[in-house]
Design a protein around this motif. Structure first.
Motif, PDB file in Angstrom:
ATOM      1  N   UNK A 116      -7.897 -16.505 -31.066  1.00 45.09           N
ATOM      2  CA  UNK A 116      -7.254 -16.565 -29.747  1.00 45.09           C
ATOM      3  C   UNK A 116      -6.790 -15.178 -29.308  1.00 45.09           C
ATOM      4  N   UNK A 117      -6.275 -14.381 -30.251  1.00 45.02           N
ATOM      5  CA  UNK A 117      -5.830 -13.020 -29.917  1.00 45.02           C
ATOM      6  C   UNK A 117      -7.030 -12.181 -29.469  1.00 45.02           C
ATOM      7  N   UNK A 118      -8.180 -12.355 -30.127  1.00 44.34           N
ATOM      8  CA  UNK A 118      -9.400 -11.663 -29.685  1.00 44.34           C
ATOM      9  C   UNK A 118      -9.709 -12.031 -28.233  1.00 44.34           C
ATOM     10  N   UNK A 119      -9.668 -13.330 -27.926  1.00 47.18           N
ATOM     11  CA  UNK A 119      -9.966 -13.785 -26.557  1.00 47.18           C
ATOM     12  C   UNK A 119      -9.024 -13.139 -25.541  1.00 47.18           C
ATOM     13  N   UNK A 120      -7.742 -13.014 -25.902  1.00 46.36           N
ATOM     14  CA  UNK A 120      -6.762 -12.403 -24.988  1.00 46.36           C
ATOM     15  C   UNK A 120      -7.069 -10.928 -24.745  1.00 46.36           C
ATOM     16  N   UNK A 121      -7.399 -10.197 -25.804  1.00 48.58           N
ATOM     17  CA  UNK A 121      -7.673  -8.760 -25.649  1.00 48.58           C
ATOM     18  C   UNK A 121      -8.977  -8.539 -24.890  1.00 48.58           C
ATOM     19  N   UNK A 122      -9.978  -9.374 -25.165  1.00 50.13           N
ATOM     20  CA  UNK A 122     -11.252  -9.272 -24.420  1.00 50.13           C
ATOM     21  C   UNK A 122     -11.002  -9.489 -22.927  1.00 50.13           C
ATOM     22  N   UNK A 123     -10.210 -10.487 -22.584  1.00 54.21           N
ATOM     23  CA  UNK A 123      -9.929 -10.777 -21.169  1.00 54.21           C
ATOM     24  C   UNK A 123      -9.045  -9.688 -20.548  1.00 54.21           C
ATOM     25  N   UNK A 124      -8.088  -9.179 -21.300  1.00 55.33           N
ATOM     26  CA  UNK A 124      -7.223  -8.082 -20.837  1.00 55.33           C
ATOM     27  C   UNK A 124      -8.085  -6.858 -20.485  1.00 55.33           C
ATOM     28  N   UNK A 125      -9.054  -6.558 -21.342  1.00 53.88           N
ATOM     29  CA  UNK A 125      -9.966  -5.443 -21.071  1.00 53.88           C
ATOM     30  C   UNK A 125     -10.896  -5.746 -19.896  1.00 53.88           C
ATOM     31  N   UNK A 126     -11.396  -6.990 -19.823  1.00 53.33           N
ATOM     32  CA  UNK A 126     -12.295  -7.359 -18.717  1.00 53.33           C
ATOM     33  C   UNK A 126     -11.601  -7.189 -17.367  1.00 53.33           C
ATOM     34  N   UNK A 127     -10.335  -7.621 -17.296  1.00 46.63           N
ATOM     35  CA  UNK A 127      -9.576  -7.504 -16.047  1.00 46.63           C
ATOM     36  C   UNK A 127      -9.405  -6.037 -15.652  1.00 46.63           C
ATOM     37  N   UNK A 128      -9.200  -5.170 -16.648  1.00 46.21           N
ATOM     38  CA  UNK A 128      -9.051  -3.735 -16.375  1.00 46.21           C
ATOM     39  C   UNK A 128     -10.347  -3.139 -15.840  1.00 46.21           C
ATOM     40  N   UNK A 129     -11.455  -3.458 -16.498  1.00 42.33           N
ATOM     41  CA  UNK A 129     -12.758  -2.919 -16.076  1.00 42.33           C
ATOM     42  C   UNK A 129     -13.139  -3.451 -14.693  1.00 42.33           C
ATOM     43  N   UNK A 130     -12.862  -4.744 -14.439  1.00 42.19           N
ATOM     44  CA  UNK A 130     -13.161  -5.346 -13.133  1.00 42.19           C
ATOM     45  C   UNK A 130     -12.387  -4.675 -12.005  1.00 42.19           C
ATOM     46  N   UNK A 131     -11.250  -4.089 -12.389  1.00 43.36           N
ATOM     47  CA  UNK A 131     -10.390  -3.413 -11.419  1.00 43.36           C
ATOM     48  C   UNK A 131     -10.713  -1.918 -11.320  1.00 43.36           C
ATOM     49  N   UNK A 132     -11.859  -1.522 -11.912  1.00 43.72           N
ATOM     50  CA  UNK A 132     -12.279  -0.122 -11.836  1.00 43.72           C
ATOM     51  C   UNK A 132     -11.737   0.747 -12.946  1.00 43.72           C
ATOM     52  N   UNK A 133     -11.050   0.125 -13.944  1.00 44.79           N
ATOM     53  CA  UNK A 133     -10.469   0.898 -15.041  1.00 44.79           C
ATOM     54  C   UNK A 133     -11.349   0.898 -16.281  1.00 44.79           C
ATOM     55  N   UNK A 134     -10.747   1.271 -17.417  1.00 45.67           N
ATOM     56  CA  UNK A 134     -11.475   1.330 -18.692  1.00 45.67           C
ATOM     57  C   UNK A 134     -10.827   0.360 -19.671  1.00 45.67           C
ATOM     58  N   UNK A 135     -11.337   0.327 -20.891  1.00 47.89           N
ATOM     59  CA  UNK A 135     -10.737  -0.517 -21.927  1.00 47.89           C
ATOM     60  C   UNK A 135      -9.308  -0.054 -22.188  1.00 47.89           C
ATOM     61  N   UNK A 136      -8.394  -1.013 -22.360  1.00 49.08           N
ATOM     62  CA  UNK A 136      -6.968  -0.688 -22.513  1.00 49.08           C
ATOM     63  C   UNK A 136      -6.432  -1.007 -23.900  1.00 49.08           C
ATOM     64  N   UNK A 137      -7.211  -1.730 -24.723  1.00 49.55           N
ATOM     65  CA  UNK A 137      -6.736  -2.126 -26.048  1.00 49.55           C
ATOM     66  C   UNK A 137      -7.928  -2.403 -26.947  1.00 49.55           C
ATOM     67  N   UNK A 138      -7.703  -2.298 -28.259  1.00 51.37           N
ATOM     68  CA  UNK A 138      -8.738  -2.604 -29.248  1.00 51.37           C
ATOM     69  C   UNK A 138      -8.124  -3.438 -30.355  1.00 51.37           C
ATOM     70  N   UNK A 139      -8.746  -4.582 -30.666  1.00 46.84           N
ATOM     71  CA  UNK A 139      -8.287  -5.379 -31.805  1.00 46.84           C
ATOM     72  C   UNK A 139      -9.072  -4.972 -33.042  1.00 46.84           C
ATOM     73  N   UNK A 140      -8.457  -5.144 -34.201  1.00 52.70           N
ATOM     74  CA  UNK A 140      -9.175  -5.012 -35.461  1.00 52.70           C
ATOM     75  C   UNK A 140      -8.494  -5.893 -36.497  1.00 52.70           C
ATOM     76  N   UNK A 141      -9.306  -6.463 -37.388  1.00 50.21           N
ATOM     77  CA  UNK A 141      -8.811  -7.374 -38.432  1.00 50.21           C
ATOM     78  C   UNK A 141      -9.344  -6.921 -39.780  1.00 50.21           C
ATOM     79  N   UNK A 142      -8.457  -6.777 -40.761  1.00 46.03           N
ATOM     80  CA  UNK A 142      -8.882  -6.529 -42.133  1.00 46.03           C
ATOM     81  C   UNK A 142      -9.161  -7.872 -42.812  1.00 46.03           C
ATOM     82  N   UNK A 143      -9.072  -7.911 -44.127  1.00 46.58           N
ATOM     83  CA  UNK A 143      -9.371  -9.132 -44.878  1.00 46.58           C
ATOM     84  C   UNK A 143      -8.182 -10.085 -44.828  1.00 46.58           C
ATOM     85  N   UNK A 144      -7.923 -10.606 -43.650  1.00 45.32           N
ATOM     86  CA  UNK A 144      -6.804 -11.519 -43.441  1.00 45.32           C
ATOM     87  C   UNK A 144      -6.721 -11.852 -41.963  1.00 45.32           C
TER      88      UNK A 144
END
Length: 400
Positions: free
Chosen positions: A281-309
């Motif tokens: 779900x957190x991935x989905x939120x960050x993907x949408x947060x970035x999509x909204x930024x790009x749709x508004x003429x901006x760039x990626x605003x956040x990056x998620x990453x997950x280790x072994x957990x």
């Protein structure tokens, strides 16, 4: 009588290009290079005190107050033996040096975060052990040299011997002499990089990294493609992005590599699942947060990453962290008030909300406790040698 003692702290690091798989399990030599961001020790750290004393009966180590066995030939014993060997070389060259390499050591270590919970406790722990022994033995060795030893305790520990942005070069030699960490850029180069850690679970992992990665090496065809074709190009590209302070490229590569790491876990036989519904779900939120930024003429605003957990680490420029906290809190209400080390909310409570143009249907809201805690930190420095007032051993050589 002289007391031979030193205390050091070392940071947590979270990889953007993941280390997963060993070509030598004893020396801990990786199947691919990796790259991480060192996090600020003011928020996350391991602290270790080492003392050498002829009255001690044997080497002993305590972690968070509990004594741990130092197994003959095990990782702890290997690190202590290697550090002793460096001290012995010094003593053989300088006859005036006290011969403390022959004394047993007592070592006490504490983490200020849950151990084995998907935050890299073994990395900061072994880095703090090596940094503490280096200070005790007054070794002149540089951080890359020490990283060769920390690597034999925990692979990713070699990266915690530097601050900033750090690469672990996989190396090619059978003896591991070319498999060590180097700094790509210090934290001062790009201090604007902050991290929000979403603690989804502080339980111990179901499949440990050590056993999980070897199962992947043995059974995953996708891992072989990753090693040969994907990681080398990503290491070059993300290093370039860091040097150029290009967050858009840094974010894209970081998320792609997290996705592929979990894909090779899924490609393992039987499959390994480290993420859960909250993670996804957190991935989905960050993907949408970035999509909204790009749709508004901006760039990626956040990056998620997950280790072994299941815990999410969200990298972002500092200016975006406030929006990201509000976004996470909207979908994952918190039982406790957000600890706000950088004063983003200036005494106000955090209100959950989304940015303009955000599609709220991308994830469902969860109950209190799904994300147990939010930790806001930033890129940090390498190991610190601390004063006697921060020692973890008492006068009797036992943990305080």
């Amino acid at each position: 009588m002289t007391v031979y003692q030193a205390t050091a702290s070392a940071p947590v690091n979270i990889a953007c290009i993941k280390y997963w798989g060993k070509r030598d399990t004893k020396l801990i030599l990786p199947t691919n290079s990796s790259l991480s961001v060192t996090l600020d020790q003011d928020h996350l750290r391991s602290t270790t005190t080492s003392r050498a004393d002829p009255s001690f009966k044997k080497d002993r180590l305590w972690l968070n107050g509990e004594e741990e066995e130092i197994k003959e030939g095990g990782r702890l014993a290997t690190c202590i033996k290697e550090m002793r060997g460096l001290r012995r070389q010094l003593e053989e060259k300088g006859s005036s040096l006290p011969k403390i390499s022959g004394y047993p050591v007592h070592i006490s270590s504490r983490n200020n975060f849950p151990t084995a919970a998907g935050l890299a406790s073994s990395a900061s722990g072994f880095a703090a052990l090596v940094a503490s022994l280096a200070a005790l033995y007054q070794l002149p060795a540089d951080a890359s040299r020490l990283s060769l030893i920390a690597r034999q305790g925990s692979g990713s520990a070699c990266r915690s011997l530097f601050g900033g942005f750090v690469a672990w070069q996989m190396g090619e030699k059978a003896d591991g002499s070319d498999s060590y960490a180097v700094q790509v850029a210090p934290r001062e180069h790009w201090p604007d990089i902050h991290a929000l850690i979403c603690v989804v679970s502080d339980d111990k992992k179901g499949t440990s990294s050590t056993s999980g990665m070897q199962r992947t090496v043995e059974t995953s065809p996708l891992l072989q493609h990753r090693i040969a074709h994907v990681v080398p190009a990503r290491m070059r590209a993300i290093s370039d992005a860091i040097r150029a302070r290009d967050f858009d490229a840094f974010a894209r590569i970081t998320m792609q590599d997290s996705n592929q790491f979990h894909a090779v876990c899924l490609d393992t036989d039987p499959p390994i699942f480290y993420m859960n519904d909250v993670s996804r779900a957190i991935i989905a939120l960050i993907v949408e947060y970035n999509r909204a930024s790009v749709a508004n003429g901006g760039k990626l605003k956040a990056a998620y990453t997950y280790d072994a957990g299941p815990n999410a680490v969200i990298y972002a420029p500092k200016e975006n962290i406030k929006e990201i906290v509000e976004l996470i809190v909207k979908y994952f209400p918190q039982a406790d008030a957000f600890k706000d080390p950088f004063g983003l909310f200036v005494g106000q409570s955090v209100q959950g909300k989304v940015v303009e143009g955000f599609n709220e249907a991308v994830a469902k809201p969860f109950g209190v406790g799904a994300v147990k805690n939010l930790i806001h930190t930033r890129v940090g420095d390498g190991p610190r040698t601390l004063g006697a007032e921060e020692a973890l051993l008492g006068q009797d050589g036992l943990p305080l």
